[in-house]
Design an enzyme around this catalytic site. Sequence first.
Site, mmCIF file in Angstrom:
data_model
loop_
_atom_site.group_PDB
_atom_site.id
_atom_site.type_symbol
_atom_site.label_atom_id
_atom_site.label_comp_id
_atom_site.label_asym_id
_atom_site.label_seq_id
_atom_site.Cartn_x
_atom_site.Cartn_y
_atom_site.Cartn_z
ATOM 1 N N VAL A 100 0.995 -1.299 -0.017
ATOM 2 C CA VAL A 100 0.108 -0.057 -0.088
ATOM 3 C C VAL A 100 0.987 1.413 -0.026
ATOM 4 O O VAL A 100 0.265 2.507 0.339
ATOM 5 C CB VAL A 100 -1.131 0.204 1.370
ATOM 6 C CG1 VAL A 100 -1.972 -1.026 1.218
ATOM 7 C CG2 VAL A 100 -0.302 0.010 2.473
ATOM 8 N N LYS A 101 1.944 1.378 -0.472
ATOM 9 C CA LYS A 101 2.978 2.431 -0.594
ATOM 10 C C LYS A 101 2.446 3.164 -1.789
ATOM 11 O O LYS A 101 1.870 2.760 -2.721
ATOM 12 C CB LYS A 101 4.389 1.736 -0.575
ATOM 13 C CG LYS A 101 4.951 1.208 0.763
ATOM 14 C CD LYS A 101 4.773 2.175 2.073
ATOM 15 C CE LYS A 101 5.504 1.762 3.155
ATOM 16 N NZ LYS A 101 4.989 0.628 3.744
ATOM 17 N N ASN A 102 3.073 4.364 -1.846
ATOM 18 C CA ASN A 102 2.651 5.083 -3.082
ATOM 19 C C ASN A 102 3.178 4.547 -4.137
ATOM 20 O O ASN A 102 2.570 4.844 -5.167
ATOM 21 C CB ASN A 102 3.421 6.486 -2.753
ATOM 22 C CG ASN A 102 2.880 7.349 -1.701
ATOM 23 O OD1 ASN A 102 2.115 6.927 -1.067
ATOM 24 N ND2 ASN A 102 3.844 8.792 -1.398
#
Length: 377
Positions: free
Chosen positions: A187-189
């Site tokens: 769920v990181k950028n």
Amino acid sequence: MTASARPDARRNASPHLYGRETAAIAGVLEGGQYGHSDVTEEFERRIADFLGVPEAVAVASGTAALHTALLASGIGPGREVIVPSMTFCATVQAILAVGATPRFVDIDPATLCVSDQLLMDAVTDKTAAVLPVLFGGRPIDLRVIREELDERGVVVIEDAAHAFGSRHGTRRVGADGALTCFSFGPVKNLTCGQGGMVIPRTPAEADTIRRIRLLGVVQSQGERANTTSYRVDGFGLRYQLSAINAAVGLVQLDGFQATEDARRHLWRTYRDALAPLDGVTLVDVDVEHAVPHLCQVRVPNRDEVFANLRGRDIGVGVHYPPNHLQPAFAAWHRCLPATEQAGEEILSLPFHQHLTETDIDRVVTSLEQALKSVGGS
């Protein structure tokens, strides 16, 4: 993805895919090179170009990036690493993995990030490194203190797990001379599914990091294919990034400008919608320079508000319980009043690129109702 399956305010975070990731993975599978390969090396080159740095070294996760950076810096038993307690436990576990001691420091309550002064005040004769966390994506300009720390033999290692794409002025995080670690988790950028990256400061440091991520082996995979032996120069781990994960990362990087624009727009939309609410303080991420990873507020009676919102099917979260209060890290407990207060008040609102403005309105309306319900008004 069908409309009914679209992640909405019920999810706190969700990966955003651009639709070409599946084909990219299939291409790797058809090519037969699943581990570290030329696809991984292309991803490293593309990240280096994006950041404006000479080299980038891909590893298996953000935690692996931190662990490798500490190892490459020669940090081990008997040395301290200064780290804010307000971070994911992975930051602290990486310090323990090299046998060093975490020295927890407090934060600026407005940003949840550590300040220059707090870092410098914590430095002792045992300090080997400072490990500031770019919390929520907010950039921290450490250039002023880095010269003094360099003179004292203290390494600056940025935990930029939240901050891929954020900027110090006109330069991306990772391009201002610190040893920087990124996470490309789900769920990181920017996601690889799972992965990480270390931005080395020198060619020699890059070579050291590459050896560590490949079990201490000196030769590359291509070089080993043309010899009957190989040489192991030191300790290492199997921390390479697979070509499968790198292929996902390449697609994500192609779409990153859209990601950057969308996440800033979402954060500003929340900011405007939250402004009329009494008793709610939005945590500042410096949205003009950050690519936000979180949207957090501080609220009274946080645990009750959390439960109330969960009951309304709103996917709130808490990032993070302070580490100095965790049982596993109790030996290094210190009194950190700003961190402890934040730990009782912070609430992460749903924040991902699938959210619509209608979703955000629902979150904010539900928050207002929860505050009234918990407050008894």
